[in-house]
Design a protein around this motif. Structure first.
Motif, PDB file in Angstrom:
ATOM      1  N   SER A  71       1.327-105.204 -28.787  1.00 29.98           N
ATOM      2  CA  SER A  71       2.131-105.084 -30.011  1.00 29.98           C
ATOM      3  C   SER A  71       1.569-103.959 -30.884  1.00 29.98           C
ATOM      4  O   SER A  71       0.384-103.663 -30.849  1.00 29.98           O
ATOM      5  N   LYS A  75       6.166 -99.216 -28.911  1.00 33.71           N
ATOM      6  CA  LYS A  75       7.288 -99.554 -28.025  1.00 33.71           C
ATOM      7  C   LYS A  75       8.628 -99.278 -28.710  1.00 33.71           C
ATOM      8  O   LYS A  75       9.555 -98.764 -28.101  1.00 33.71           O
ATOM      9  N   SER A  76       8.714 -99.636 -30.005  1.00 26.56           N
ATOM     10  CA  SER A  76      10.009 -99.486 -30.682  1.00 26.56           C
ATOM     11  C   SER A  76      10.367 -98.007 -30.840  1.00 26.56           C
ATOM     12  O   SER A  76      11.525 -97.626 -30.675  1.00 26.56           O
ATOM     13  N   THR A  77       9.370 -97.175 -31.105  1.00 31.18           N
ATOM     14  CA  THR A  77       9.633 -95.734 -31.172  1.00 31.18           C
ATOM     15  C   THR A  77      10.117 -95.226 -29.813  1.00 31.18           C
ATOM     16  O   THR A  77      11.077 -94.462 -29.721  1.00 31.18           O
ATOM     17  N   MET A  79      11.637 -96.914 -27.550  1.00 27.98           N
ATOM     18  CA  MET A  79      12.993 -97.393 -27.296  1.00 27.98           C
ATOM     19  C   MET A  79      14.027 -96.569 -28.066  1.00 27.98           C
ATOM     20  O   MET A  79      15.109 -96.288 -27.572  1.00 27.98           O
ATOM     21  N   ARG A  80      13.655 -96.165 -29.275  1.00 24.94           N
ATOM     22  CA  ARG A  80      14.584 -95.339 -30.046  1.00 24.94           C
ATOM     23  C   ARG A  80      14.757 -93.979 -29.384  1.00 24.94           C
ATOM     24  O   ARG A  80      15.837 -93.416 -29.349  1.00 24.94           O
ATOM     25  N   ASN A 101      15.362-109.854 -31.923  1.00 24.81           N
ATOM     26  CA  ASN A 101      14.502-108.747 -31.484  1.00 24.81           C
ATOM     27  C   ASN A 101      15.250-107.765 -30.591  1.00 24.81           C
ATOM     28  O   ASN A 101      14.666-106.796 -30.118  1.00 24.81           O
ATOM     29  N   THR A 102      16.537-108.041 -30.368  1.00 21.29           N
ATOM     30  CA  THR A 102      17.314-107.258 -29.414  1.00 21.29           C
ATOM     31  C   THR A 102      17.911-106.017 -30.075  1.00 21.29           C
ATOM     32  O   THR A 102      18.239-106.032 -31.258  1.00 21.29           O
ATOM     33  N   LEU A 103      17.974-104.960 -29.291  1.00 18.35           N
ATOM     34  CA  LEU A 103      18.602-103.717 -29.761  1.00 18.35           C
ATOM     35  C   LEU A 103      19.648-103.306 -28.737  1.00 18.35           C
ATOM     36  O   LEU A 103      19.360-103.214 -27.542  1.00 18.35           O
ATOM     37  N   VAL A 110      17.956-103.511 -25.163  1.00 15.88           N
ATOM     38  CA  VAL A 110      16.515-103.708 -25.109  1.00 15.88           C
ATOM     39  C   VAL A 110      16.224-105.137 -25.556  1.00 15.88           C
ATOM     40  O   VAL A 110      16.578-105.526 -26.675  1.00 15.88           O
ATOM     41  N   CYS A 112      13.247-108.115 -26.119  1.00 12.33           N
ATOM     42  CA  CYS A 112      11.806-108.282 -26.321  1.00 12.33           C
ATOM     43  C   CYS A 112      11.358-109.527 -25.576  1.00 12.33           C
ATOM     44  O   CYS A 112      11.945-110.609 -25.740  1.00 12.33           O
ATOM     45  N   GLU A 182      11.019-105.238 -22.751  1.00 12.39           N
ATOM     46  CA  GLU A 182       9.787-104.674 -23.305  1.00 12.39           C
ATOM     47  C   GLU A 182       8.950-105.789 -23.897  1.00 12.39           C
ATOM     48  O   GLU A 182       9.475-106.740 -24.473  1.00 12.39           O
TER      49      GLU A 182
END
Lengths: 408, 408
Positions: A71, A75-77, A79-80, A101-103, A110, A112, A182
């Protein structure tokens, strides 16, 4: 609602099928939807919440990508950046749980893997296990649902609420073109691992992790240096036991280390980032610098580029990584200006870009994202392009031989 | 025979002219020939041997190349490689002194600057000076004759007989397309230096020189280790004072060092060779590896090439050399096989070759020459191609503006 217990593999019409479920899972049928309950006692707060599985309308399978990392490790960067490569914007499911947490974007979904925690925060405290511990995670459900999505079937995925630490009611996940799972354990369970079409491990060295945590938790959240150290130390045994070993399975590892350009640097601001690419992976052709398969170091700062201290250094070469043959591209240092990036891009081969300068364009588009001036942003962007190419090649090969692909 | 003393610059018809001679030189005129005597007492054995200077038939000037190096350092191999690039074979002047040091081919004439020794072996012994000492060399005559040849005028050049140690009667040197002056002092005298269109220094490190001398003088000639050491030590002060400083003027330096691939190697068999190329030299565009102006190291041994121990390592980058901006290409190690060389050639740029593989072809043609499997042969061959290009560009630019060129 009627429910039946199924222990054998069921093949539905078209390309839908379900593999052997865990002993505690019950299935019910309604048209092409599969209603899935769990009666697990682990899920105190949501017993009998149904999971609905629906067959996909099209014959195309979902491509599944696994992204492992601790964590707070970008990861979020990543994914973007990945979503941006496909041209869309990733957003939480509309009208759903605000703590989802889903995108979701046009192409990618994505999810989580924290959503597969089998123990909530209280449960973990009671049993004395961390979220890193496999015993706090439901790999049976993870496998079943990822497999269902891959086979074109919608699922009701649980939600782990990071704010409350509780397990919230599930949300519907429809099969996207690309599913990214992820989290901490995408490659831990062999069954889940086998579902992955491509896997990535974000490997942040302890020194850099420490520097980042200090910056975030001390500067932004007011934690003390001691508490940060204690928190890292507390996570370490489980991290080493359950998370770190997954990198041996990754098709690509992005390794983030302190710079070697400044002797004894411990600021963690300037980074040496390595893209470790497994050889022999189908539909994945490793990026290389100048000469495929040889060993190279390259300092582009010279007559054409003037880099500020401490400069930029690239390296490339074949290597072995956990017994696998790999090719490693490395970038130490950071970019000062745009023309440095386009200059570097022009010397990298096998980028899987669709036009000259696409990597630079993507990096510029998200210049405000963390790591846009160094190897983390560069290699995340490149891996994004690689995933796009892999997706397109998989789709193309399935279009050519649909029967074969459905069996694969 | 009539003789007159001339102190002023004489301009002859067409493009022939003679600059101010030294005070001891006398000129006589006969048609377009200039008969040149010396009455120097230094030349005991050949007082009144006439030097005949003739005007060139064509308007094209001779291109003059200087090659500096210590004796026994591969100048003759280099010259054979250079001549080969132009397609001819270099031979001593026909019907002349069998101990002549001159080599003539269709395009090139190589003269040895030892021929401008003003003191023979006995003379040097008497005065206690080495051949390296400027006092043992006639720079006035060297300048006058090189200038005459450059201007298209034949000269009667003295011959230093290396077998007898005596000054033999002179030989006729007609202006060739390319004149190479090779020896200890091509860049020592500023006037001679200014006549050079391109200059090269072969810089053999003391460690390698020692290893070579041991191999040649001890193994082949039966000298003792002590006598070899003593001979090197005796030459060193004059070498450092008069020869070594010339490298600052060279357009290209080929530096030969012990390998760095084997720790503490002192065998001198595997070499690290550097081609130091001055930037900003007209008609000379330095060779580079992969990316012009950046700093690179390259180990081509990998998936495509399997090199035997200790392998091959290339390096490239900008640098400063005696205050001049230079680009250095370096090769450490040696080739095992043909395909390695063609592979390397394909990754070098600005080679001035006329077709793909010309460097490899030249190296193969002379596989029996010393250094054909390492950087000395490679860089000598490349410098040969560079000289050919320089010659062709000079000829082309003179053809475009003959008046301007004649004045240059």
């Amino acid at each position: 609602m009627a429910a039946c217990t199924v222990y054998s593999t069921l093949s539905l019409k078209t390309n839908c099928f379900i593999s052997t479920p865990s002993s505690k899972t019950h299935y019910g049928f309604h048209h092409k939807q599969i209603v899935l309950y769990t009666t697990s006692k682990r899920h105190n707060k949501r017993v009998n919440n149904p999971y609905v599985i629906t067959c996909a309308a099209s014959d195309s399978q979902t491509v599944v990508i696994g992204l492992a990392a601790d964590s707070g490790c970008g990861k979020s960067t990543f994914m973007r950046r990945l979503t941006s490569v496909f041209g869309g914007t990733a957003e939480p499911p509309k009208g759903g749980n605000p703590d989802s947490n889903t995108l979701i974007s046009d192409t990618t979904t994505v999810i989580c893997l924290d959503d597969y925690h089998s123990l909530d925060r209280t449960g973990r405290k009671e049993k004395g296990v961390t979220a890193l511990d496999p015993r706090a995670n439901d790999f049976d459900l993870m496998y079943e649902q990822v497999k269902a999505i891959k086979d074109g079937i919608s699922v009701q995925k649980p939600i782990y609420n990071h704010v409350t630490g509780l397990l919230d009611p599930p949300e519907l996940i429809k099969p996207p073109k690309i599913l990214v799972i992820e989290g901490l354990h995408p490659m831990y369970d062999a069954r889940v691992r086998d579902l992955l079409d491509f896997s990535i491990y974000l490997d942040i060295s302890n020194e850099v992790k420490f520097a980042w945590k200090i910056q975030r938790d001390m500067a932004e959240r007011g934690h003390s240096l001691e508490s940060i150290k204690a928190s890292i130390e507390a996570r370490k045994p489980d991290f080493d036991a359950y998370i770190d070993p997954q990198k041996q399975y990754a098709d690509a590892v992005i390794e983030v280390l302190p710079t070697e350009l400044i002797p004894d640097d411990n600021e963690g601001k300037i980074l040496r980032v390595r893209l470790i690419q497994k050889e022999g992976v189908k539909n994945f052709s490793p990026v290389y610098l100048f000469d495929d398969g040889s060993t190279i170091s390259w300092i582009p700062c010279g007559r054409k580029l003037t880099c500020s201290y401490p400069g930029i250094k690239f390296a490339y070469g074949p290597d072995a990584y956990y017994g696998n043959e790999v090719s490693i591209v490395e970038m130490d240092g950071q970019f000062d200006r745009l023309d440095e990036l386009i200059y570097v891009e022009s010397h990298l081969s096998n980028l899987s870009s669709k036009f000259y300068g696409e990597v630079t364009q993507q990096m510029l588009k998200h210049a405000d994202f963390p790591g846009s001036n160094n190897g983390t942003g560069l290699f995340q962007t490149i891996v994004g392009l690689k995933i796009r190419e892999l997706y397109e090649q998989l789709v193309a090969s399935r279009a050519q031989s649909p029967v074969k692909a459905a069996k694969a």
